[in-house]
Design a protein around this motif. Structure first.
Motif, mmCIF file in Angstrom:
data_model
loop_
_atom_site.group_PDB
_atom_site.id
_atom_site.type_symbol
_atom_site.label_atom_id
_atom_site.label_comp_id
_atom_site.label_asym_id
_atom_site.label_seq_id
_atom_site.Cartn_x
_atom_site.Cartn_y
_atom_site.Cartn_z
ATOM 1 N N ASP A 158 0.555 -1.319 -0.075
ATOM 2 C CA ASP A 158 0.173 0.059 -0.269
ATOM 3 C C ASP A 158 1.177 0.964 -0.079
ATOM 4 O O ASP A 158 1.634 1.782 1.045
ATOM 5 N N SER A 202 -3.645 -6.521 3.824
ATOM 6 C CA SER A 202 -3.911 -7.850 3.374
ATOM 7 C C SER A 202 -4.294 -7.309 1.789
ATOM 8 O O SER A 202 -4.975 -6.740 2.330
ATOM 9 N N GLU A 218 -6.834 -9.374 0.343
ATOM 10 C CA GLU A 218 -8.127 -9.836 0.847
ATOM 11 C C GLU A 218 -8.762 -9.710 1.054
ATOM 12 O O GLU A 218 -8.517 -9.238 2.579
ATOM 13 N N LYS A 219 -10.128 -8.955 0.720
ATOM 14 C CA LYS A 219 -10.856 -8.091 2.278
ATOM 15 C C LYS A 219 -11.286 -9.020 3.189
ATOM 16 O O LYS A 219 -11.296 -8.681 4.279
ATOM 17 N N GLN A 220 -11.155 -10.254 3.291
ATOM 18 C CA GLN A 220 -12.042 -11.067 4.047
ATOM 19 C C GLN A 220 -10.730 -12.049 4.672
ATOM 20 O O GLN A 220 -11.165 -12.446 5.928
#
Length: 409
Positions: free
Chosen positions: A174, A182, A184-186
């Motif tokens: 980022d 991450s 992945e959002k989950q």
């Protein structure tokens, strides 16, 4: 043309002829090809009884053995036990290859609901957890899969009784916060992980966790999801033995049936999933802990007693090892037994197939649907050469086209 020029021309032709002859000889010796109808009647064959390295086409046998041994409707379980005296939460895994973030989150909510219900009924005064203790003992520690490397690449993921997200984590850089987050959002990326993981480059990549972190990772994610559900946790994630039993534990049943898992195994050619199934079959058949020896014993016994294969060599379940050997004729028997589940294979037009690739090894096995709507099993095994792979496929499709006749209206 002068004598010298003629001799040079003749020498060139002779060299080309010898080179071509050598190549054809090598191709004939290092390729196994077989095409038959769905009853096993041979239409075309080259070295049908010579052993070759199957590579990932071996996953067809592993999938078939799992379906027959565990059942297509089998669902993996993971257990939890809350000790009211110590306030410790225990987790025990049984080899679920799809214990992913979404599943762990569902399990966390099942556990938190159980705790809050216990508070409301009186057995416990508050929903507080001290330590989360992970039990990995259903599998023997550090199972070494033949052919697997020791890199941090996901295809070298190691197996275990309780693994989260295939023992990998998917991260991206980022630029705004100048740190990894991450991808992945989950899947959360808690500080405890950020302190231990140092990816090699600032890009999106899936990396394999270190062995010690793999052992704790399911507990770390459970820790995060339980806190998000309102459960207070004061301690840490540790390894230990499960303190509960099948009579007093909280059971989480996977959302994925074995049939679902096999479809994904074949679609993504996932080595980790294949060997998780192999090891689980070993523990289910011969008792825990799961070992490589028990798992391969199940596969070899299944190949011999159920499929009728003699002298097949299977040393693991994914096709990673070059010590796996079988003949095209043996693979044909596996394919014919796999016909009820042929749609689990990848599809390209009228071809349903599974490929396999290692260094100097290229294989393909599956079915070509004929104009008569019958399935024609085919096997291509090229060892030490990739010469002619595409032309072999075209040739087999042409032979199926000629052999099959359209169904009468």
């Amino acid at each position: 043309m002068g004598k010298l020029a003629f001799r040079n021309s003749l020498s060139t032709i002779l060299v080309l002829f010898l080179t071509l002859s050598t190549s054809l000889h090598a191709w004939a010796q290092t390729s196994g090809i077989l095409l038959s109808d769905d009853q096993g009647k041979t239409i075309y064959a080259k070295n049908p009884n010579k052993p070759f390295i199957p590579a990932s086409t071996l996953k067809i046998l592993t999938s078939l053995a799992a379906i027959k041994t565990l059942g297509p409707d089998f669902h993996f379980q993971t257990w939890a036990y809350y000790d009211k005296t110590t306030c410790d939460l225990y987790l025990k895994g049984f080899g679920d290859p799809f214990f992913v973030s979404e599943e762990i989150n569902k399990f966390a909510r099942q556990i938190s609901d159980h705790l809050f219900k216990q508070v409301s009924k009186g057995p416990i005064s508050s929903a507080v957890i001290r330590n989360i203790i992970v039990d990995q003992t259903y599998f023997t520690p550090q199972v070494a899969i033949p052919g697997a490397g020791s890199s941090t690449n996901p295809y070298d993921a190691t197996n275990g009784a309780l693994c989260a997200n295939f023992n990998t984590i998917f991260l991206k850089w980022d630029s705004r916060s100048r740190q990894y987050i991450s991808a992945e959002k989950q899947t959360p990326f808690p500080d405890i992980l950020a302190q231990q993981i140092r990816p090699g480059s600032k890009k999106t990549e899936r990396i394999l966790l270190s062995y010690n972190l793999r052992q704790h990772y399911p507990g770390i994610l459970m820790y995060y999801f339980l806190k998000a559900a309102g459960v207070e946790i004061s301690g840490t994630v540790q390894e230990g033995l499960f303190a509960g039993s099948d009579k007093n534990c909280i059971v989480y049943t996977s959302s994925y049936s074995l049939a679902d898992i096999v479809k994904k195994l074949i679609k993504f050619s996932n080595n980790f999933i294949a060997n998780q199934l192999m090891l689980t079959m070993g523990a289910s058949t011969y008792g825990p802990p799961a070992t490589l020896e028990k798992g391969t014993a199940v596969l070899n016994k299944f190949a011999e007693e159920v499929i009728g294969l003699k002298d097949v060599a299977i040393v693991e379940g994914s096709g990673l090892s070059r010590r796996n050997h079988m003949t095209p004729a043996q693979m044909r028997k596996i394919l014919i037994a796999f016909i009820p589940w042929y749609e689990f294979l990848k599809r390209d037009g009228n071809e349903f197939y599974k490929t396999g690739t290692l260094s100097d090894v290229r294989s393909r096995a599956g079915f070509i649907r004929g104009k008569d709507n019958r399935l024609y099993p085919f096997v291509i095994m090229l060892n030490q050469t990739n010469t002619g792979y595409d032309s072999i496929r075209r040739m087999l499709k042409e032979k199926v086209s000629k052999a099959s006749r359209p169904l009468s209206p």
